[in-house]
Design a protein around this motif. Structure first.
Motif, PDB file in Angstrom:
ATOM      1  N   SER A 243      11.104  10.744   4.730  1.00 36.38           N
ATOM      2  CA  SER A 243      12.283  10.451   5.538  1.00 36.38           C
ATOM      3  C   SER A 243      13.211  11.650   5.512  1.00 36.38           C
ATOM      4  N   VAL A 244      14.110  11.685   6.500  1.00 34.73           N
ATOM      5  CA  VAL A 244      15.056  12.799   6.596  1.00 34.73           C
ATOM      6  C   VAL A 244      15.887  12.907   5.327  1.00 34.73           C
ATOM      7  N   ALA A 245      16.359  11.764   4.845  1.00 34.12           N
ATOM      8  CA  ALA A 245      17.230  11.787   3.672  1.00 34.12           C
ATOM      9  C   ALA A 245      16.517  12.373   2.464  1.00 34.12           C
TER      10      ALA A 245
ATOM     11  N   LEU B  72      14.030  14.393   2.405  1.00 27.53           N
ATOM     12  CA  LEU B  72      13.790  15.830   2.582  1.00 27.53           C
ATOM     13  C   LEU B  72      15.043  16.628   2.274  1.00 27.53           C
ATOM     14  N   ILE B  73      16.186  16.138   2.798  1.00 29.22           N
ATOM     15  CA  ILE B  73      17.438  16.868   2.564  1.00 29.22           C
ATOM     16  C   ILE B  73      17.726  16.933   1.074  1.00 29.22           C
ATOM     17  N   LEU B  74      17.609  15.778   0.404  1.00 27.27           N
ATOM     18  CA  LEU B  74      17.869  15.759  -1.033  1.00 27.27           C
ATOM     19  C   LEU B  74      16.940  16.723  -1.760  1.00 27.27           C
ATOM     20  N   PHE B  75      15.667  16.681  -1.359  1.00 25.65           N
ATOM     21  CA  PHE B  75      14.694  17.549  -2.007  1.00 25.65           C
ATOM     22  C   PHE B  75      15.078  19.006  -1.829  1.00 25.65           C
ATOM     23  N   VAL B  76      15.408  19.398  -0.598  1.00 22.96           N
ATOM     24  CA  VAL B  76      15.732  20.805  -0.326  1.00 22.96           C
ATOM     25  C   VAL B  76      16.886  21.242  -1.194  1.00 22.96           C
ATOM     26  N   VAL B  77      17.982  20.434  -1.187  1.00 27.86           N
ATOM     27  CA  VAL B  77      19.176  20.844  -1.921  1.00 27.86           C
ATOM     28  C   VAL B  77      18.856  20.981  -3.407  1.00 27.86           C
ATOM     29  N   ILE B  78      18.233  19.978  -3.964  1.00 28.28           N
ATOM     30  CA  ILE B  78      18.013  19.990  -5.402  1.00 28.28           C
ATOM     31  C   ILE B  78      16.998  21.044  -5.803  1.00 28.28           C
ATOM     32  N   PHE B  79      15.935  21.165  -5.021  1.00 23.51           N
ATOM     33  CA  PHE B  79      14.911  22.139  -5.380  1.00 23.51           C
ATOM     34  C   PHE B  79      15.424  23.560  -5.205  1.00 23.51           C
ATOM     35  N   PHE B  80      16.283  23.756  -4.204  1.00 20.37           N
ATOM     36  CA  PHE B  80      16.884  25.075  -3.992  1.00 20.37           C
ATOM     37  C   PHE B  80      17.715  25.469  -5.216  1.00 20.37           C
ATOM     38  N   LEU B  81      18.563  24.525  -5.661  1.00 24.98           N
ATOM     39  CA  LEU B  81      19.406  24.823  -6.817  1.00 24.98           C
ATOM     40  C   LEU B  81      18.557  25.060  -8.055  1.00 24.98           C
ATOM     41  N   LEU B  82      17.550  24.217  -8.254  1.00 26.04           N
ATOM     42  CA  LEU B  82      16.677  24.406  -9.412  1.00 26.04           C
ATOM     43  C   LEU B  82      15.966  25.751  -9.337  1.00 26.04           C
TER      44      LEU B  82
ATOM     45  N   TRP C 147      12.435  22.204   4.502  1.00 26.59           N
ATOM     46  CA  TRP C 147      13.399  22.192   5.612  1.00 26.59           C
ATOM     47  C   TRP C 147      12.738  22.535   6.933  1.00 26.59           C
ATOM     48  N   GLY C 148      11.600  23.237   6.888  1.00 25.55           N
ATOM     49  CA  GLY C 148      10.854  23.462   8.120  1.00 25.55           C
ATOM     50  C   GLY C 148      10.360  22.138   8.686  1.00 25.55           C
ATOM     51  N   ARG C 149       9.924  21.286   7.773  1.00 26.28           N
ATOM     52  CA  ARG C 149       9.484  19.960   8.161  1.00 26.28           C
ATOM     53  C   ARG C 149      10.630  19.149   8.764  1.00 26.28           C
ATOM     54  N   LEU C 150      11.793  19.337   8.161  1.00 24.47           N
ATOM     55  CA  LEU C 150      12.995  18.656   8.646  1.00 24.47           C
ATOM     56  C   LEU C 150      13.267  19.050  10.092  1.00 24.47           C
ATOM     57  N   ILE C 151      13.212  20.373  10.354  1.00 23.32           N
ATOM     58  CA  ILE C 151      13.431  20.842  11.728  1.00 23.32           C
ATOM     59  C   ILE C 151      12.325  20.336  12.631  1.00 23.32           C
TER      60      ILE C 151
ATOM     61  N   GLU D 201       0.818  -1.203   0.000  1.00 20.74           N
ATOM     62  CA  GLU D 201       0.000   0.000   0.000  1.00 20.74           C
ATOM     63  C   GLU D 201       0.859   1.263   0.000  1.00 20.74           C
ATOM     64  N   SER D 202       2.137   1.100   0.155  1.00 17.34           N
ATOM     65  CA  SER D 202       2.988   2.285   0.301  1.00 17.34           C
ATOM     66  C   SER D 202       3.327   2.874  -1.069  1.00 17.34           C
ATOM     67  N   HIS D 203       3.883   4.040  -1.036  1.00 18.24           N
ATOM     68  CA  HIS D 203       4.272   4.700  -2.287  1.00 18.24           C
ATOM     69  C   HIS D 203       5.527   5.515  -2.048  1.00 18.24           C
ATOM     70  N   ASN D 204       6.129   5.921  -3.114  1.00 17.27           N
ATOM     71  CA  ASN D 204       7.387   6.651  -3.031  1.00 17.27           C
ATOM     72  C   ASN D 204       7.126   8.106  -2.705  1.00 17.27           C
ATOM     73  N   SER D 205       7.696   8.572  -1.585  1.00 15.39           N
ATOM     74  CA  SER D 205       7.423   9.941  -1.167  1.00 15.39           C
ATOM     75  C   SER D 205       8.068  10.941  -2.122  1.00 15.39           C
ATOM     76  N   MET D 206       9.173  10.530  -2.749  1.00 15.48           N
ATOM     77  CA  MET D 206       9.825  11.426  -3.701  1.00 15.48           C
ATOM     78  C   MET D 206       8.884  11.771  -4.846  1.00 15.48           C
ATOM     79  N   SER D 207       8.093  10.788  -5.239  1.00 14.55           N
ATOM     80  CA  SER D 207       7.187  11.067  -6.347  1.00 14.55           C
ATOM     81  C   SER D 207       6.114  12.047  -5.908  1.00 14.55           C
ATOM     82  N   THR D 208       5.731  11.993  -4.618  1.00 12.65           N
ATOM     83  CA  THR D 208       4.756  12.954  -4.128  1.00 12.65           C
ATOM     84  C   THR D 208       5.310  14.362  -4.221  1.00 12.65           C
ATOM     85  N   MET D 209       6.639  14.473  -4.021  1.00 12.04           N
ATOM     86  CA  MET D 209       7.216  15.811  -4.042  1.00 12.04           C
ATOM     87  C   MET D 209       7.539  16.277  -5.453  1.00 12.04           C
TER      88      MET D 209
END
Lengths: 723, 723
Positions: free
Chosen positions: A425-427, A429-439, A463-467, A396-404
């Motif tokens: 997951s923390v990882a 989120l971090i990847l998302f922040v870095v990549i989306f920031f650069l984009l 990153w607010g979610r991360l904190i 029933e699970s899905h990839n959270s990266m695809s949600t983002m």
């Protein structure tokens, strides 16, 4: 009374028009996105049996890149003024600077169509800035009743002809745009006043507020009607954070909010600095040829898509939590992802049936292998055949990266704000922040129609979610929900980038619908602004600065109390006599870049500035139509014979008999306040015997700008481009 | 940085201080009202067996009158500036007019204590205006760090010494007051900007907004803490309309809203006209002696009480619907009414037992008889003995008049907005509207501390409800709820009286918490303003006009384009030489009522206005402390010997070297914009050879005011009182 009524009518139409615009853009995006997903689905279906998953991915990239290229070409070749969010330009225009082409129909088309294409092209951008800009253009068009259409004017009626009125209308249009985008009429009005308007006046603000309210309400009505329930009014804006139920906070949480705000200020300045460097680089090297601009946009689109797919296929962040999916597009994306995975799993079955077929490329292969491993771990491969799986996640699970990533930035923002605690997951989120920031940095400043609001909010929410996750780890008893940290993070990030305060607070309060949380949002915006201002100016101000527009801020720059008018006035002054030879007038107009000339009396013993002649009144052929038409005759195109030049002309009827003057002892802040307070464009500087000895224009004033870099304040003398 | 921080700190303290003030007033009112009800209950208990119901009624009146007299005396003898709502005066002050005593500690005490007494005295008044005024006083005190205390100054620190800064602080204080009163920080800020501030500036508005947000939040916190649950934050403001659940509207309802708005405009103008006549009458005849002012207030209090009791005892509007009673005071009042009726019913029983005892006066007798008749109709007299009945109503029902009158205006407003459909009969609503309207007109302008917001809202809510009942009669299928008509009525009535638009819309939207209904509120406020403006100006403007304060509005008055500076400047000008005899300076300062004098050069051939000397810099003894102290030495108190008068004095160090000048050709609107845009107080008028030939002050400008009476616009030249 008739005039009053018709003026209200125009403000009403601005609201309605902006609503149609906003709803149109929204609906267009939804419909075309749907078509796009249908198309890709067909490919998946076709590819299904041959095991060619890389094909739809490549096609997806191709479609995105194609759409983006079209959007970029539209902006670049039709009207380059339509690039970016448009808010810095609207701001400059409302400040009193003439920005050619800003309010033309071409810009309107490029902006509206462009923003649809940018979003469909998968760029990290929002539609709020473009909404404000196109609202402004429409307002100007409605007011003028005349639209500059490829060099010709289409005249309808002529109610608002003077510059001042048009400016008021543009302010209303911009407010309506923001209001329609966020469902925030008060915030939109304040945004227009804070970011843009130079003169505050109750009557004007009331009209602007009226437009914004109409726009908000009509957008709501139109979108609800599109969804089939026009009276329910469930769509208060294009972007709505959705209300947070039971948004409460403890006083002890405030330090965390302050920390978040400080981070927002820091990362915001980083965004501004990186974008500044990029913009300068672009101006120097890239944007000399138009096709390079277009290609760059295409490249960004491809890179965005590659980054998204790479992350989705490699990071296995599986979650069973239900994603927050009230957004129409998001829903469709989820359906699409379902399709994609469905076929991918079918694909698998094919693989298993016929393992020798090797039609995949390497990356795809790896992905397949990983999936296979997981499948084998799962041990229920055949049972899973009919199950919906999501990008490498089982059950029933899905990839959270695809949600983002596989959604618009708006959908992504909503998921980040509202999804339950365990979703990401923390990882990831971090990847998302870095990549989306650069984009985000890369995208803002491309030659496409794009806004920076939503990407900023999404980065901040991540990153607010991360904190928030950190806080939950540290104080598991206290904190239960990470949504509010994400919200504060989003607000701080946006505040750190834009440095707008009042209107952002109100917009976010209106979006969340909770007034007591407003205090936290306000404090975080305040602190992120302070921290950010310590390092750089805001993004919009940086934009204005880089483009060399002589914008006057609210207050005179600091450290200039000892600069006197004699230091910065332009001299010598070209003066005209009240009865002057045409030849001299011609020379003055064609030789000088000024637009106003002091007219002095003929008697040389008493030099009094008799009056001042606005340039646009001397365009010779234009006397029958004193309204400054954008496409009016240029002075250099007028042919004058020598005989003509010897004629004299009485300037008395055209000159301003009571010009404002300044004496030599006026200090910089004083002159500044004269310009700001009275909305001047020229000021004659006279000596004690009232001889005109200099002229001050906006450009002379805008030359001085205080720079704060790393906490040190220093004065800078800008070279203002002559435009 | 230190200065910035301390300035934010002051704005923070303004918010906190206003919150304490608001919470204090609220709590004081609640506690004392409780005591009052306890006291009266004792009397009822004592009177119970002797059948002397008239006694507690008289005592009730006596207490009300007594409290009102104390309040009126406090205001009249301590500081007359504390009378009324204070908003017109704050507005004048922020416009740049000096209002002596407005910001003194006496005014503060008279205002805060006075408003508590007015409300307890049962007057038809609210506490929002006084809240704004006292917030402003506190802000000024906090900023100056010095409070004028009966002629002496208490110095604490000296951070904000110039007039401009103090004005900003007062704007913040007023905004905080409104914000605390309504729980509407955005609305409060806009109110301060719209009604009061003359200069808009992002930085300032942001600080004002900050104060208002802090005030709103802290008031909420304090009141929640008082009720014993500090973290729940259930009291967003002193007055809160409470949210309307499911506030929706059909487009076809908009004509009804427009009708309501038009009525609001009409009755609003009626209110203003009646109050205007009354004010003029008061100024002419009543307010020559202070004790008459005090007595008048007492009279109004008695009349209010008599009217209330008369209505309650005569109108038998019995209803079984539950009154809306979430408000603390209302609850207490209901308990009290219960007591009152309990005793009244016991009383009855006594009457029945002992019918010969005739200790009642006539009115009371009648009431008793009526009650008796009803009792007999009911036929369950003895069974009802133990039941709670309410003022002549039997069974579970209660008298709706008591719900409206035996409470504070705020409680009344809430009941009118939220009570179910059947609560009030048409007759009682009509009676309530008429009587409350008249009481409202009479009360506003008394020498007590009172606001006009809440009574206006209550009147409007009552007739809005009436119209709602009509709509329900006409379209029983469509309309189910009269609350929204009451809300629109309340908004229209207030709009018709005050003519404030932006901020009222936002305040009401914040109070109801529904943004999509905001459109209806906005439209009704707009129309009520239009209709009202057709007849009269707003109440505050009328106040300002009657008191002869030279207030400059946002825009130059219409119909004055052909008035030139030569028509309205003051002449001849007293000029000073740059080195001048003390005697001449003394004569100038003591003889003229101006505060600025042009200083000219000694050489008679070139008359240049060398500079302009602000009066407050020449107070001779005051040179060591250039800040204009309210209690500073008067020029007439300075004794100068003839020898002193022969001395010369160099004025160069004290004069403004770069005065603003106007030439004779300047038109009225132009001079107006100079004054407004630059915040001037004096403008030197010079001829072509730069000789000063006149001075323009605010009073010269304020002389001209356009009047709209019955739709006709005409110019009026006011006689501005010298104050």
């Amino acid at each position: 009374a008739w005039e009053m009524l018709s003026s209200w009518l125009v403000y009403f139409s601005i609201g309605i028009g902006t609503a149609f615009l906003a709803a149109g853009v929204q609906i267009a995006v939804e419909l075309i996105a749907h078509q796009k997903f249908e198309l890709i689905k067909d490919f998946f279906d076709r590819c299904d049996k041959q095991g060619c998953l890389y094909q739809p991915v490549l096609i997806w990239m191709g479609i995105n890149a194609g759409i983006t290229l079209v959007g970029a070409a539209l902006v670049t070749y039709v009207q380059p003024m339509a690039a970016g969010s448009g808010i810095p330009l609207i701001k400059s225009y409302l400040n009193g600077v003439r920005v050619p082409g800003l309010l033309s129909l071409r810009a309107f088309i490029a902006k509206c169509v462009g923003v649809v294409l940018s979003i469909l092209g998968g760029l990290a951008c929002g539609k709020e800035g473009p909404m404000a800009h196109s609202g402004g253009i429409m307002a100007a068009g409605l007011g003028k009743g005349r639209i500059p259409w490829f060099g010709k004017d289409i005249n309808i009626y002529g109610l608002f002809r003077n510059d001042h009125n048009i400016r008021d209308l543009v302010a209303a249009g911009a407010a309506s745009g923001v209001s329609a985008a966020f469902g925030a009429p008060i915030g939109g009005t304040l945004f227009s006043v804070e970011e843009a308007a130079s003169f505050w006046n109750t009557e004007l603000v009331w009209k602007v507020f009226f437009s914004a309210m109409i726009a908000c309400f009509s957008t709501n009505f139109l979108l609800s009607a599109f969804e089939g329930h026009p009276t329910q009014l469930s769509n208060p804006g294009l972007v709505r954070f959705n209300t947070f139920p039971n948004l409460t906070f403890d006083l002890i949480e405030i330090p965390v909010f302050i920390l978040i705000a400080a981070i927002g200020g820091l990362t915001g300045s980083l965004f501004v600095v990186m974008n500044y460097k990029l913009t300068v680089f672009r101006q120097k090297y890239l944007h000399r040829k138009k096709w390079i601009k277009v290609l760059e946009a295409g490249l960004v689109s491809v890179v965005s898509a590659v980054a998204a797919f790479f992350l989705m296929f490699t990071v296995k962040d599986c979650t069973e939590a239900d994603p927050y999916n009230s957004h129409a597009i998001t829903t469709k994306v989820i359906i699409m992802v379902t399709m994609l995975n469905n076929s991918s799993s079918n694909n698998h079955v094919d693989d298993d049936n016929d393992d020798n077929e090797n039609g995949h490329d390497d990356e795809d292969d790896e992905e397949e292998e990983e999936e296979e491993e997981e499948e084998e771990e799962d041990g229920r491969m055949i049972k899973a055949m009919m199950m919906i799986r999501k990008l490498g996640c089982s059950g029933e699970s899905h990839n959270s990266m695809s949600t983002m990533f596989l959604t618009t930035p708006e959908g992504c923002l909503k998921s980040l704000l509202h999804d339950p605690l365990e979703t990401y997951s923390v990882a990831s989120l971090i990847l998302f922040v870095v990549i989306f920031f650069l984009l985000g940095v890369w995208t803002y400043g491309l030659s496409v129609s794009s806004g920076v609001f939503i990407p900023s909010l999404a980065i901040g929410a991540a990153w607010g979610r991360l904190i928030g996750l950190g806080v939950v780890q540290l104080f598991p008893d206290q904190a239960k929900d990470v949504g509010k940290y994400a919200l504060i993070g989003a607000a701080s990030q946006l505040g750190g980038i834009l440095r707008t305060t009042i209107s952002l607070t109100v917009i976010i309060v209106e979006c969340t619908g909770d007034i007591s949380f407003g205090l936290c949002i306000m404090i975080s915006l305040m602190i992120s602004k302070w921290v950010g201002d310590f390092f750089t100016t805001g993004l919009y101000d940086m934009n204005v600065e880089v483009s060399g527009i002589p914008l006057l801020s609210w207050e005179p720059p600091p450290l200039c109390d000892d600069i006197y008018v004699s230091d910065f006035m332009s001299q010598p002054v070209m003066t005209l006599l009240s009865v002057e030879r045409v030849g001299h007038i011609y020379d003055c107009l064609s030789g000088e870049s000024f637009n106003g000339f002091p007219v002095i009396e003929q008697d040389p013993s008493v030099f009094c500035p008799e009056g001042q002649l606005p340039r646009n009144q001397v365009s010779l052929k234009d006397f029958d139509n004193p309204y400054p038409v954008p496409q009016r005759l240029k002075i250099k195109d007028i042919e004058l014979s020598e005989a003509d030049k010897q004629c004299v002309m009485d300037l008395t009827p055209y000159m301003n008999l009571t010009p404002y003057t300044a004496s030599l002892g006026f200090s910089m802040p004083r002159v500044f306040r004269l310009f700001r307070g009275l909305g001047l464009r020229h000021l004659v500087v006279v000596n004690d015997s009232m001889e005109p000895i200099g002229m001050v224009t906006r450009k002379d004033l805008a030359k001085y700008r205080a720079e704060i870099k790393k906490g040190m304040l220093h004065m800078e003398q800008l070279t203002v481009e002559n435009r």
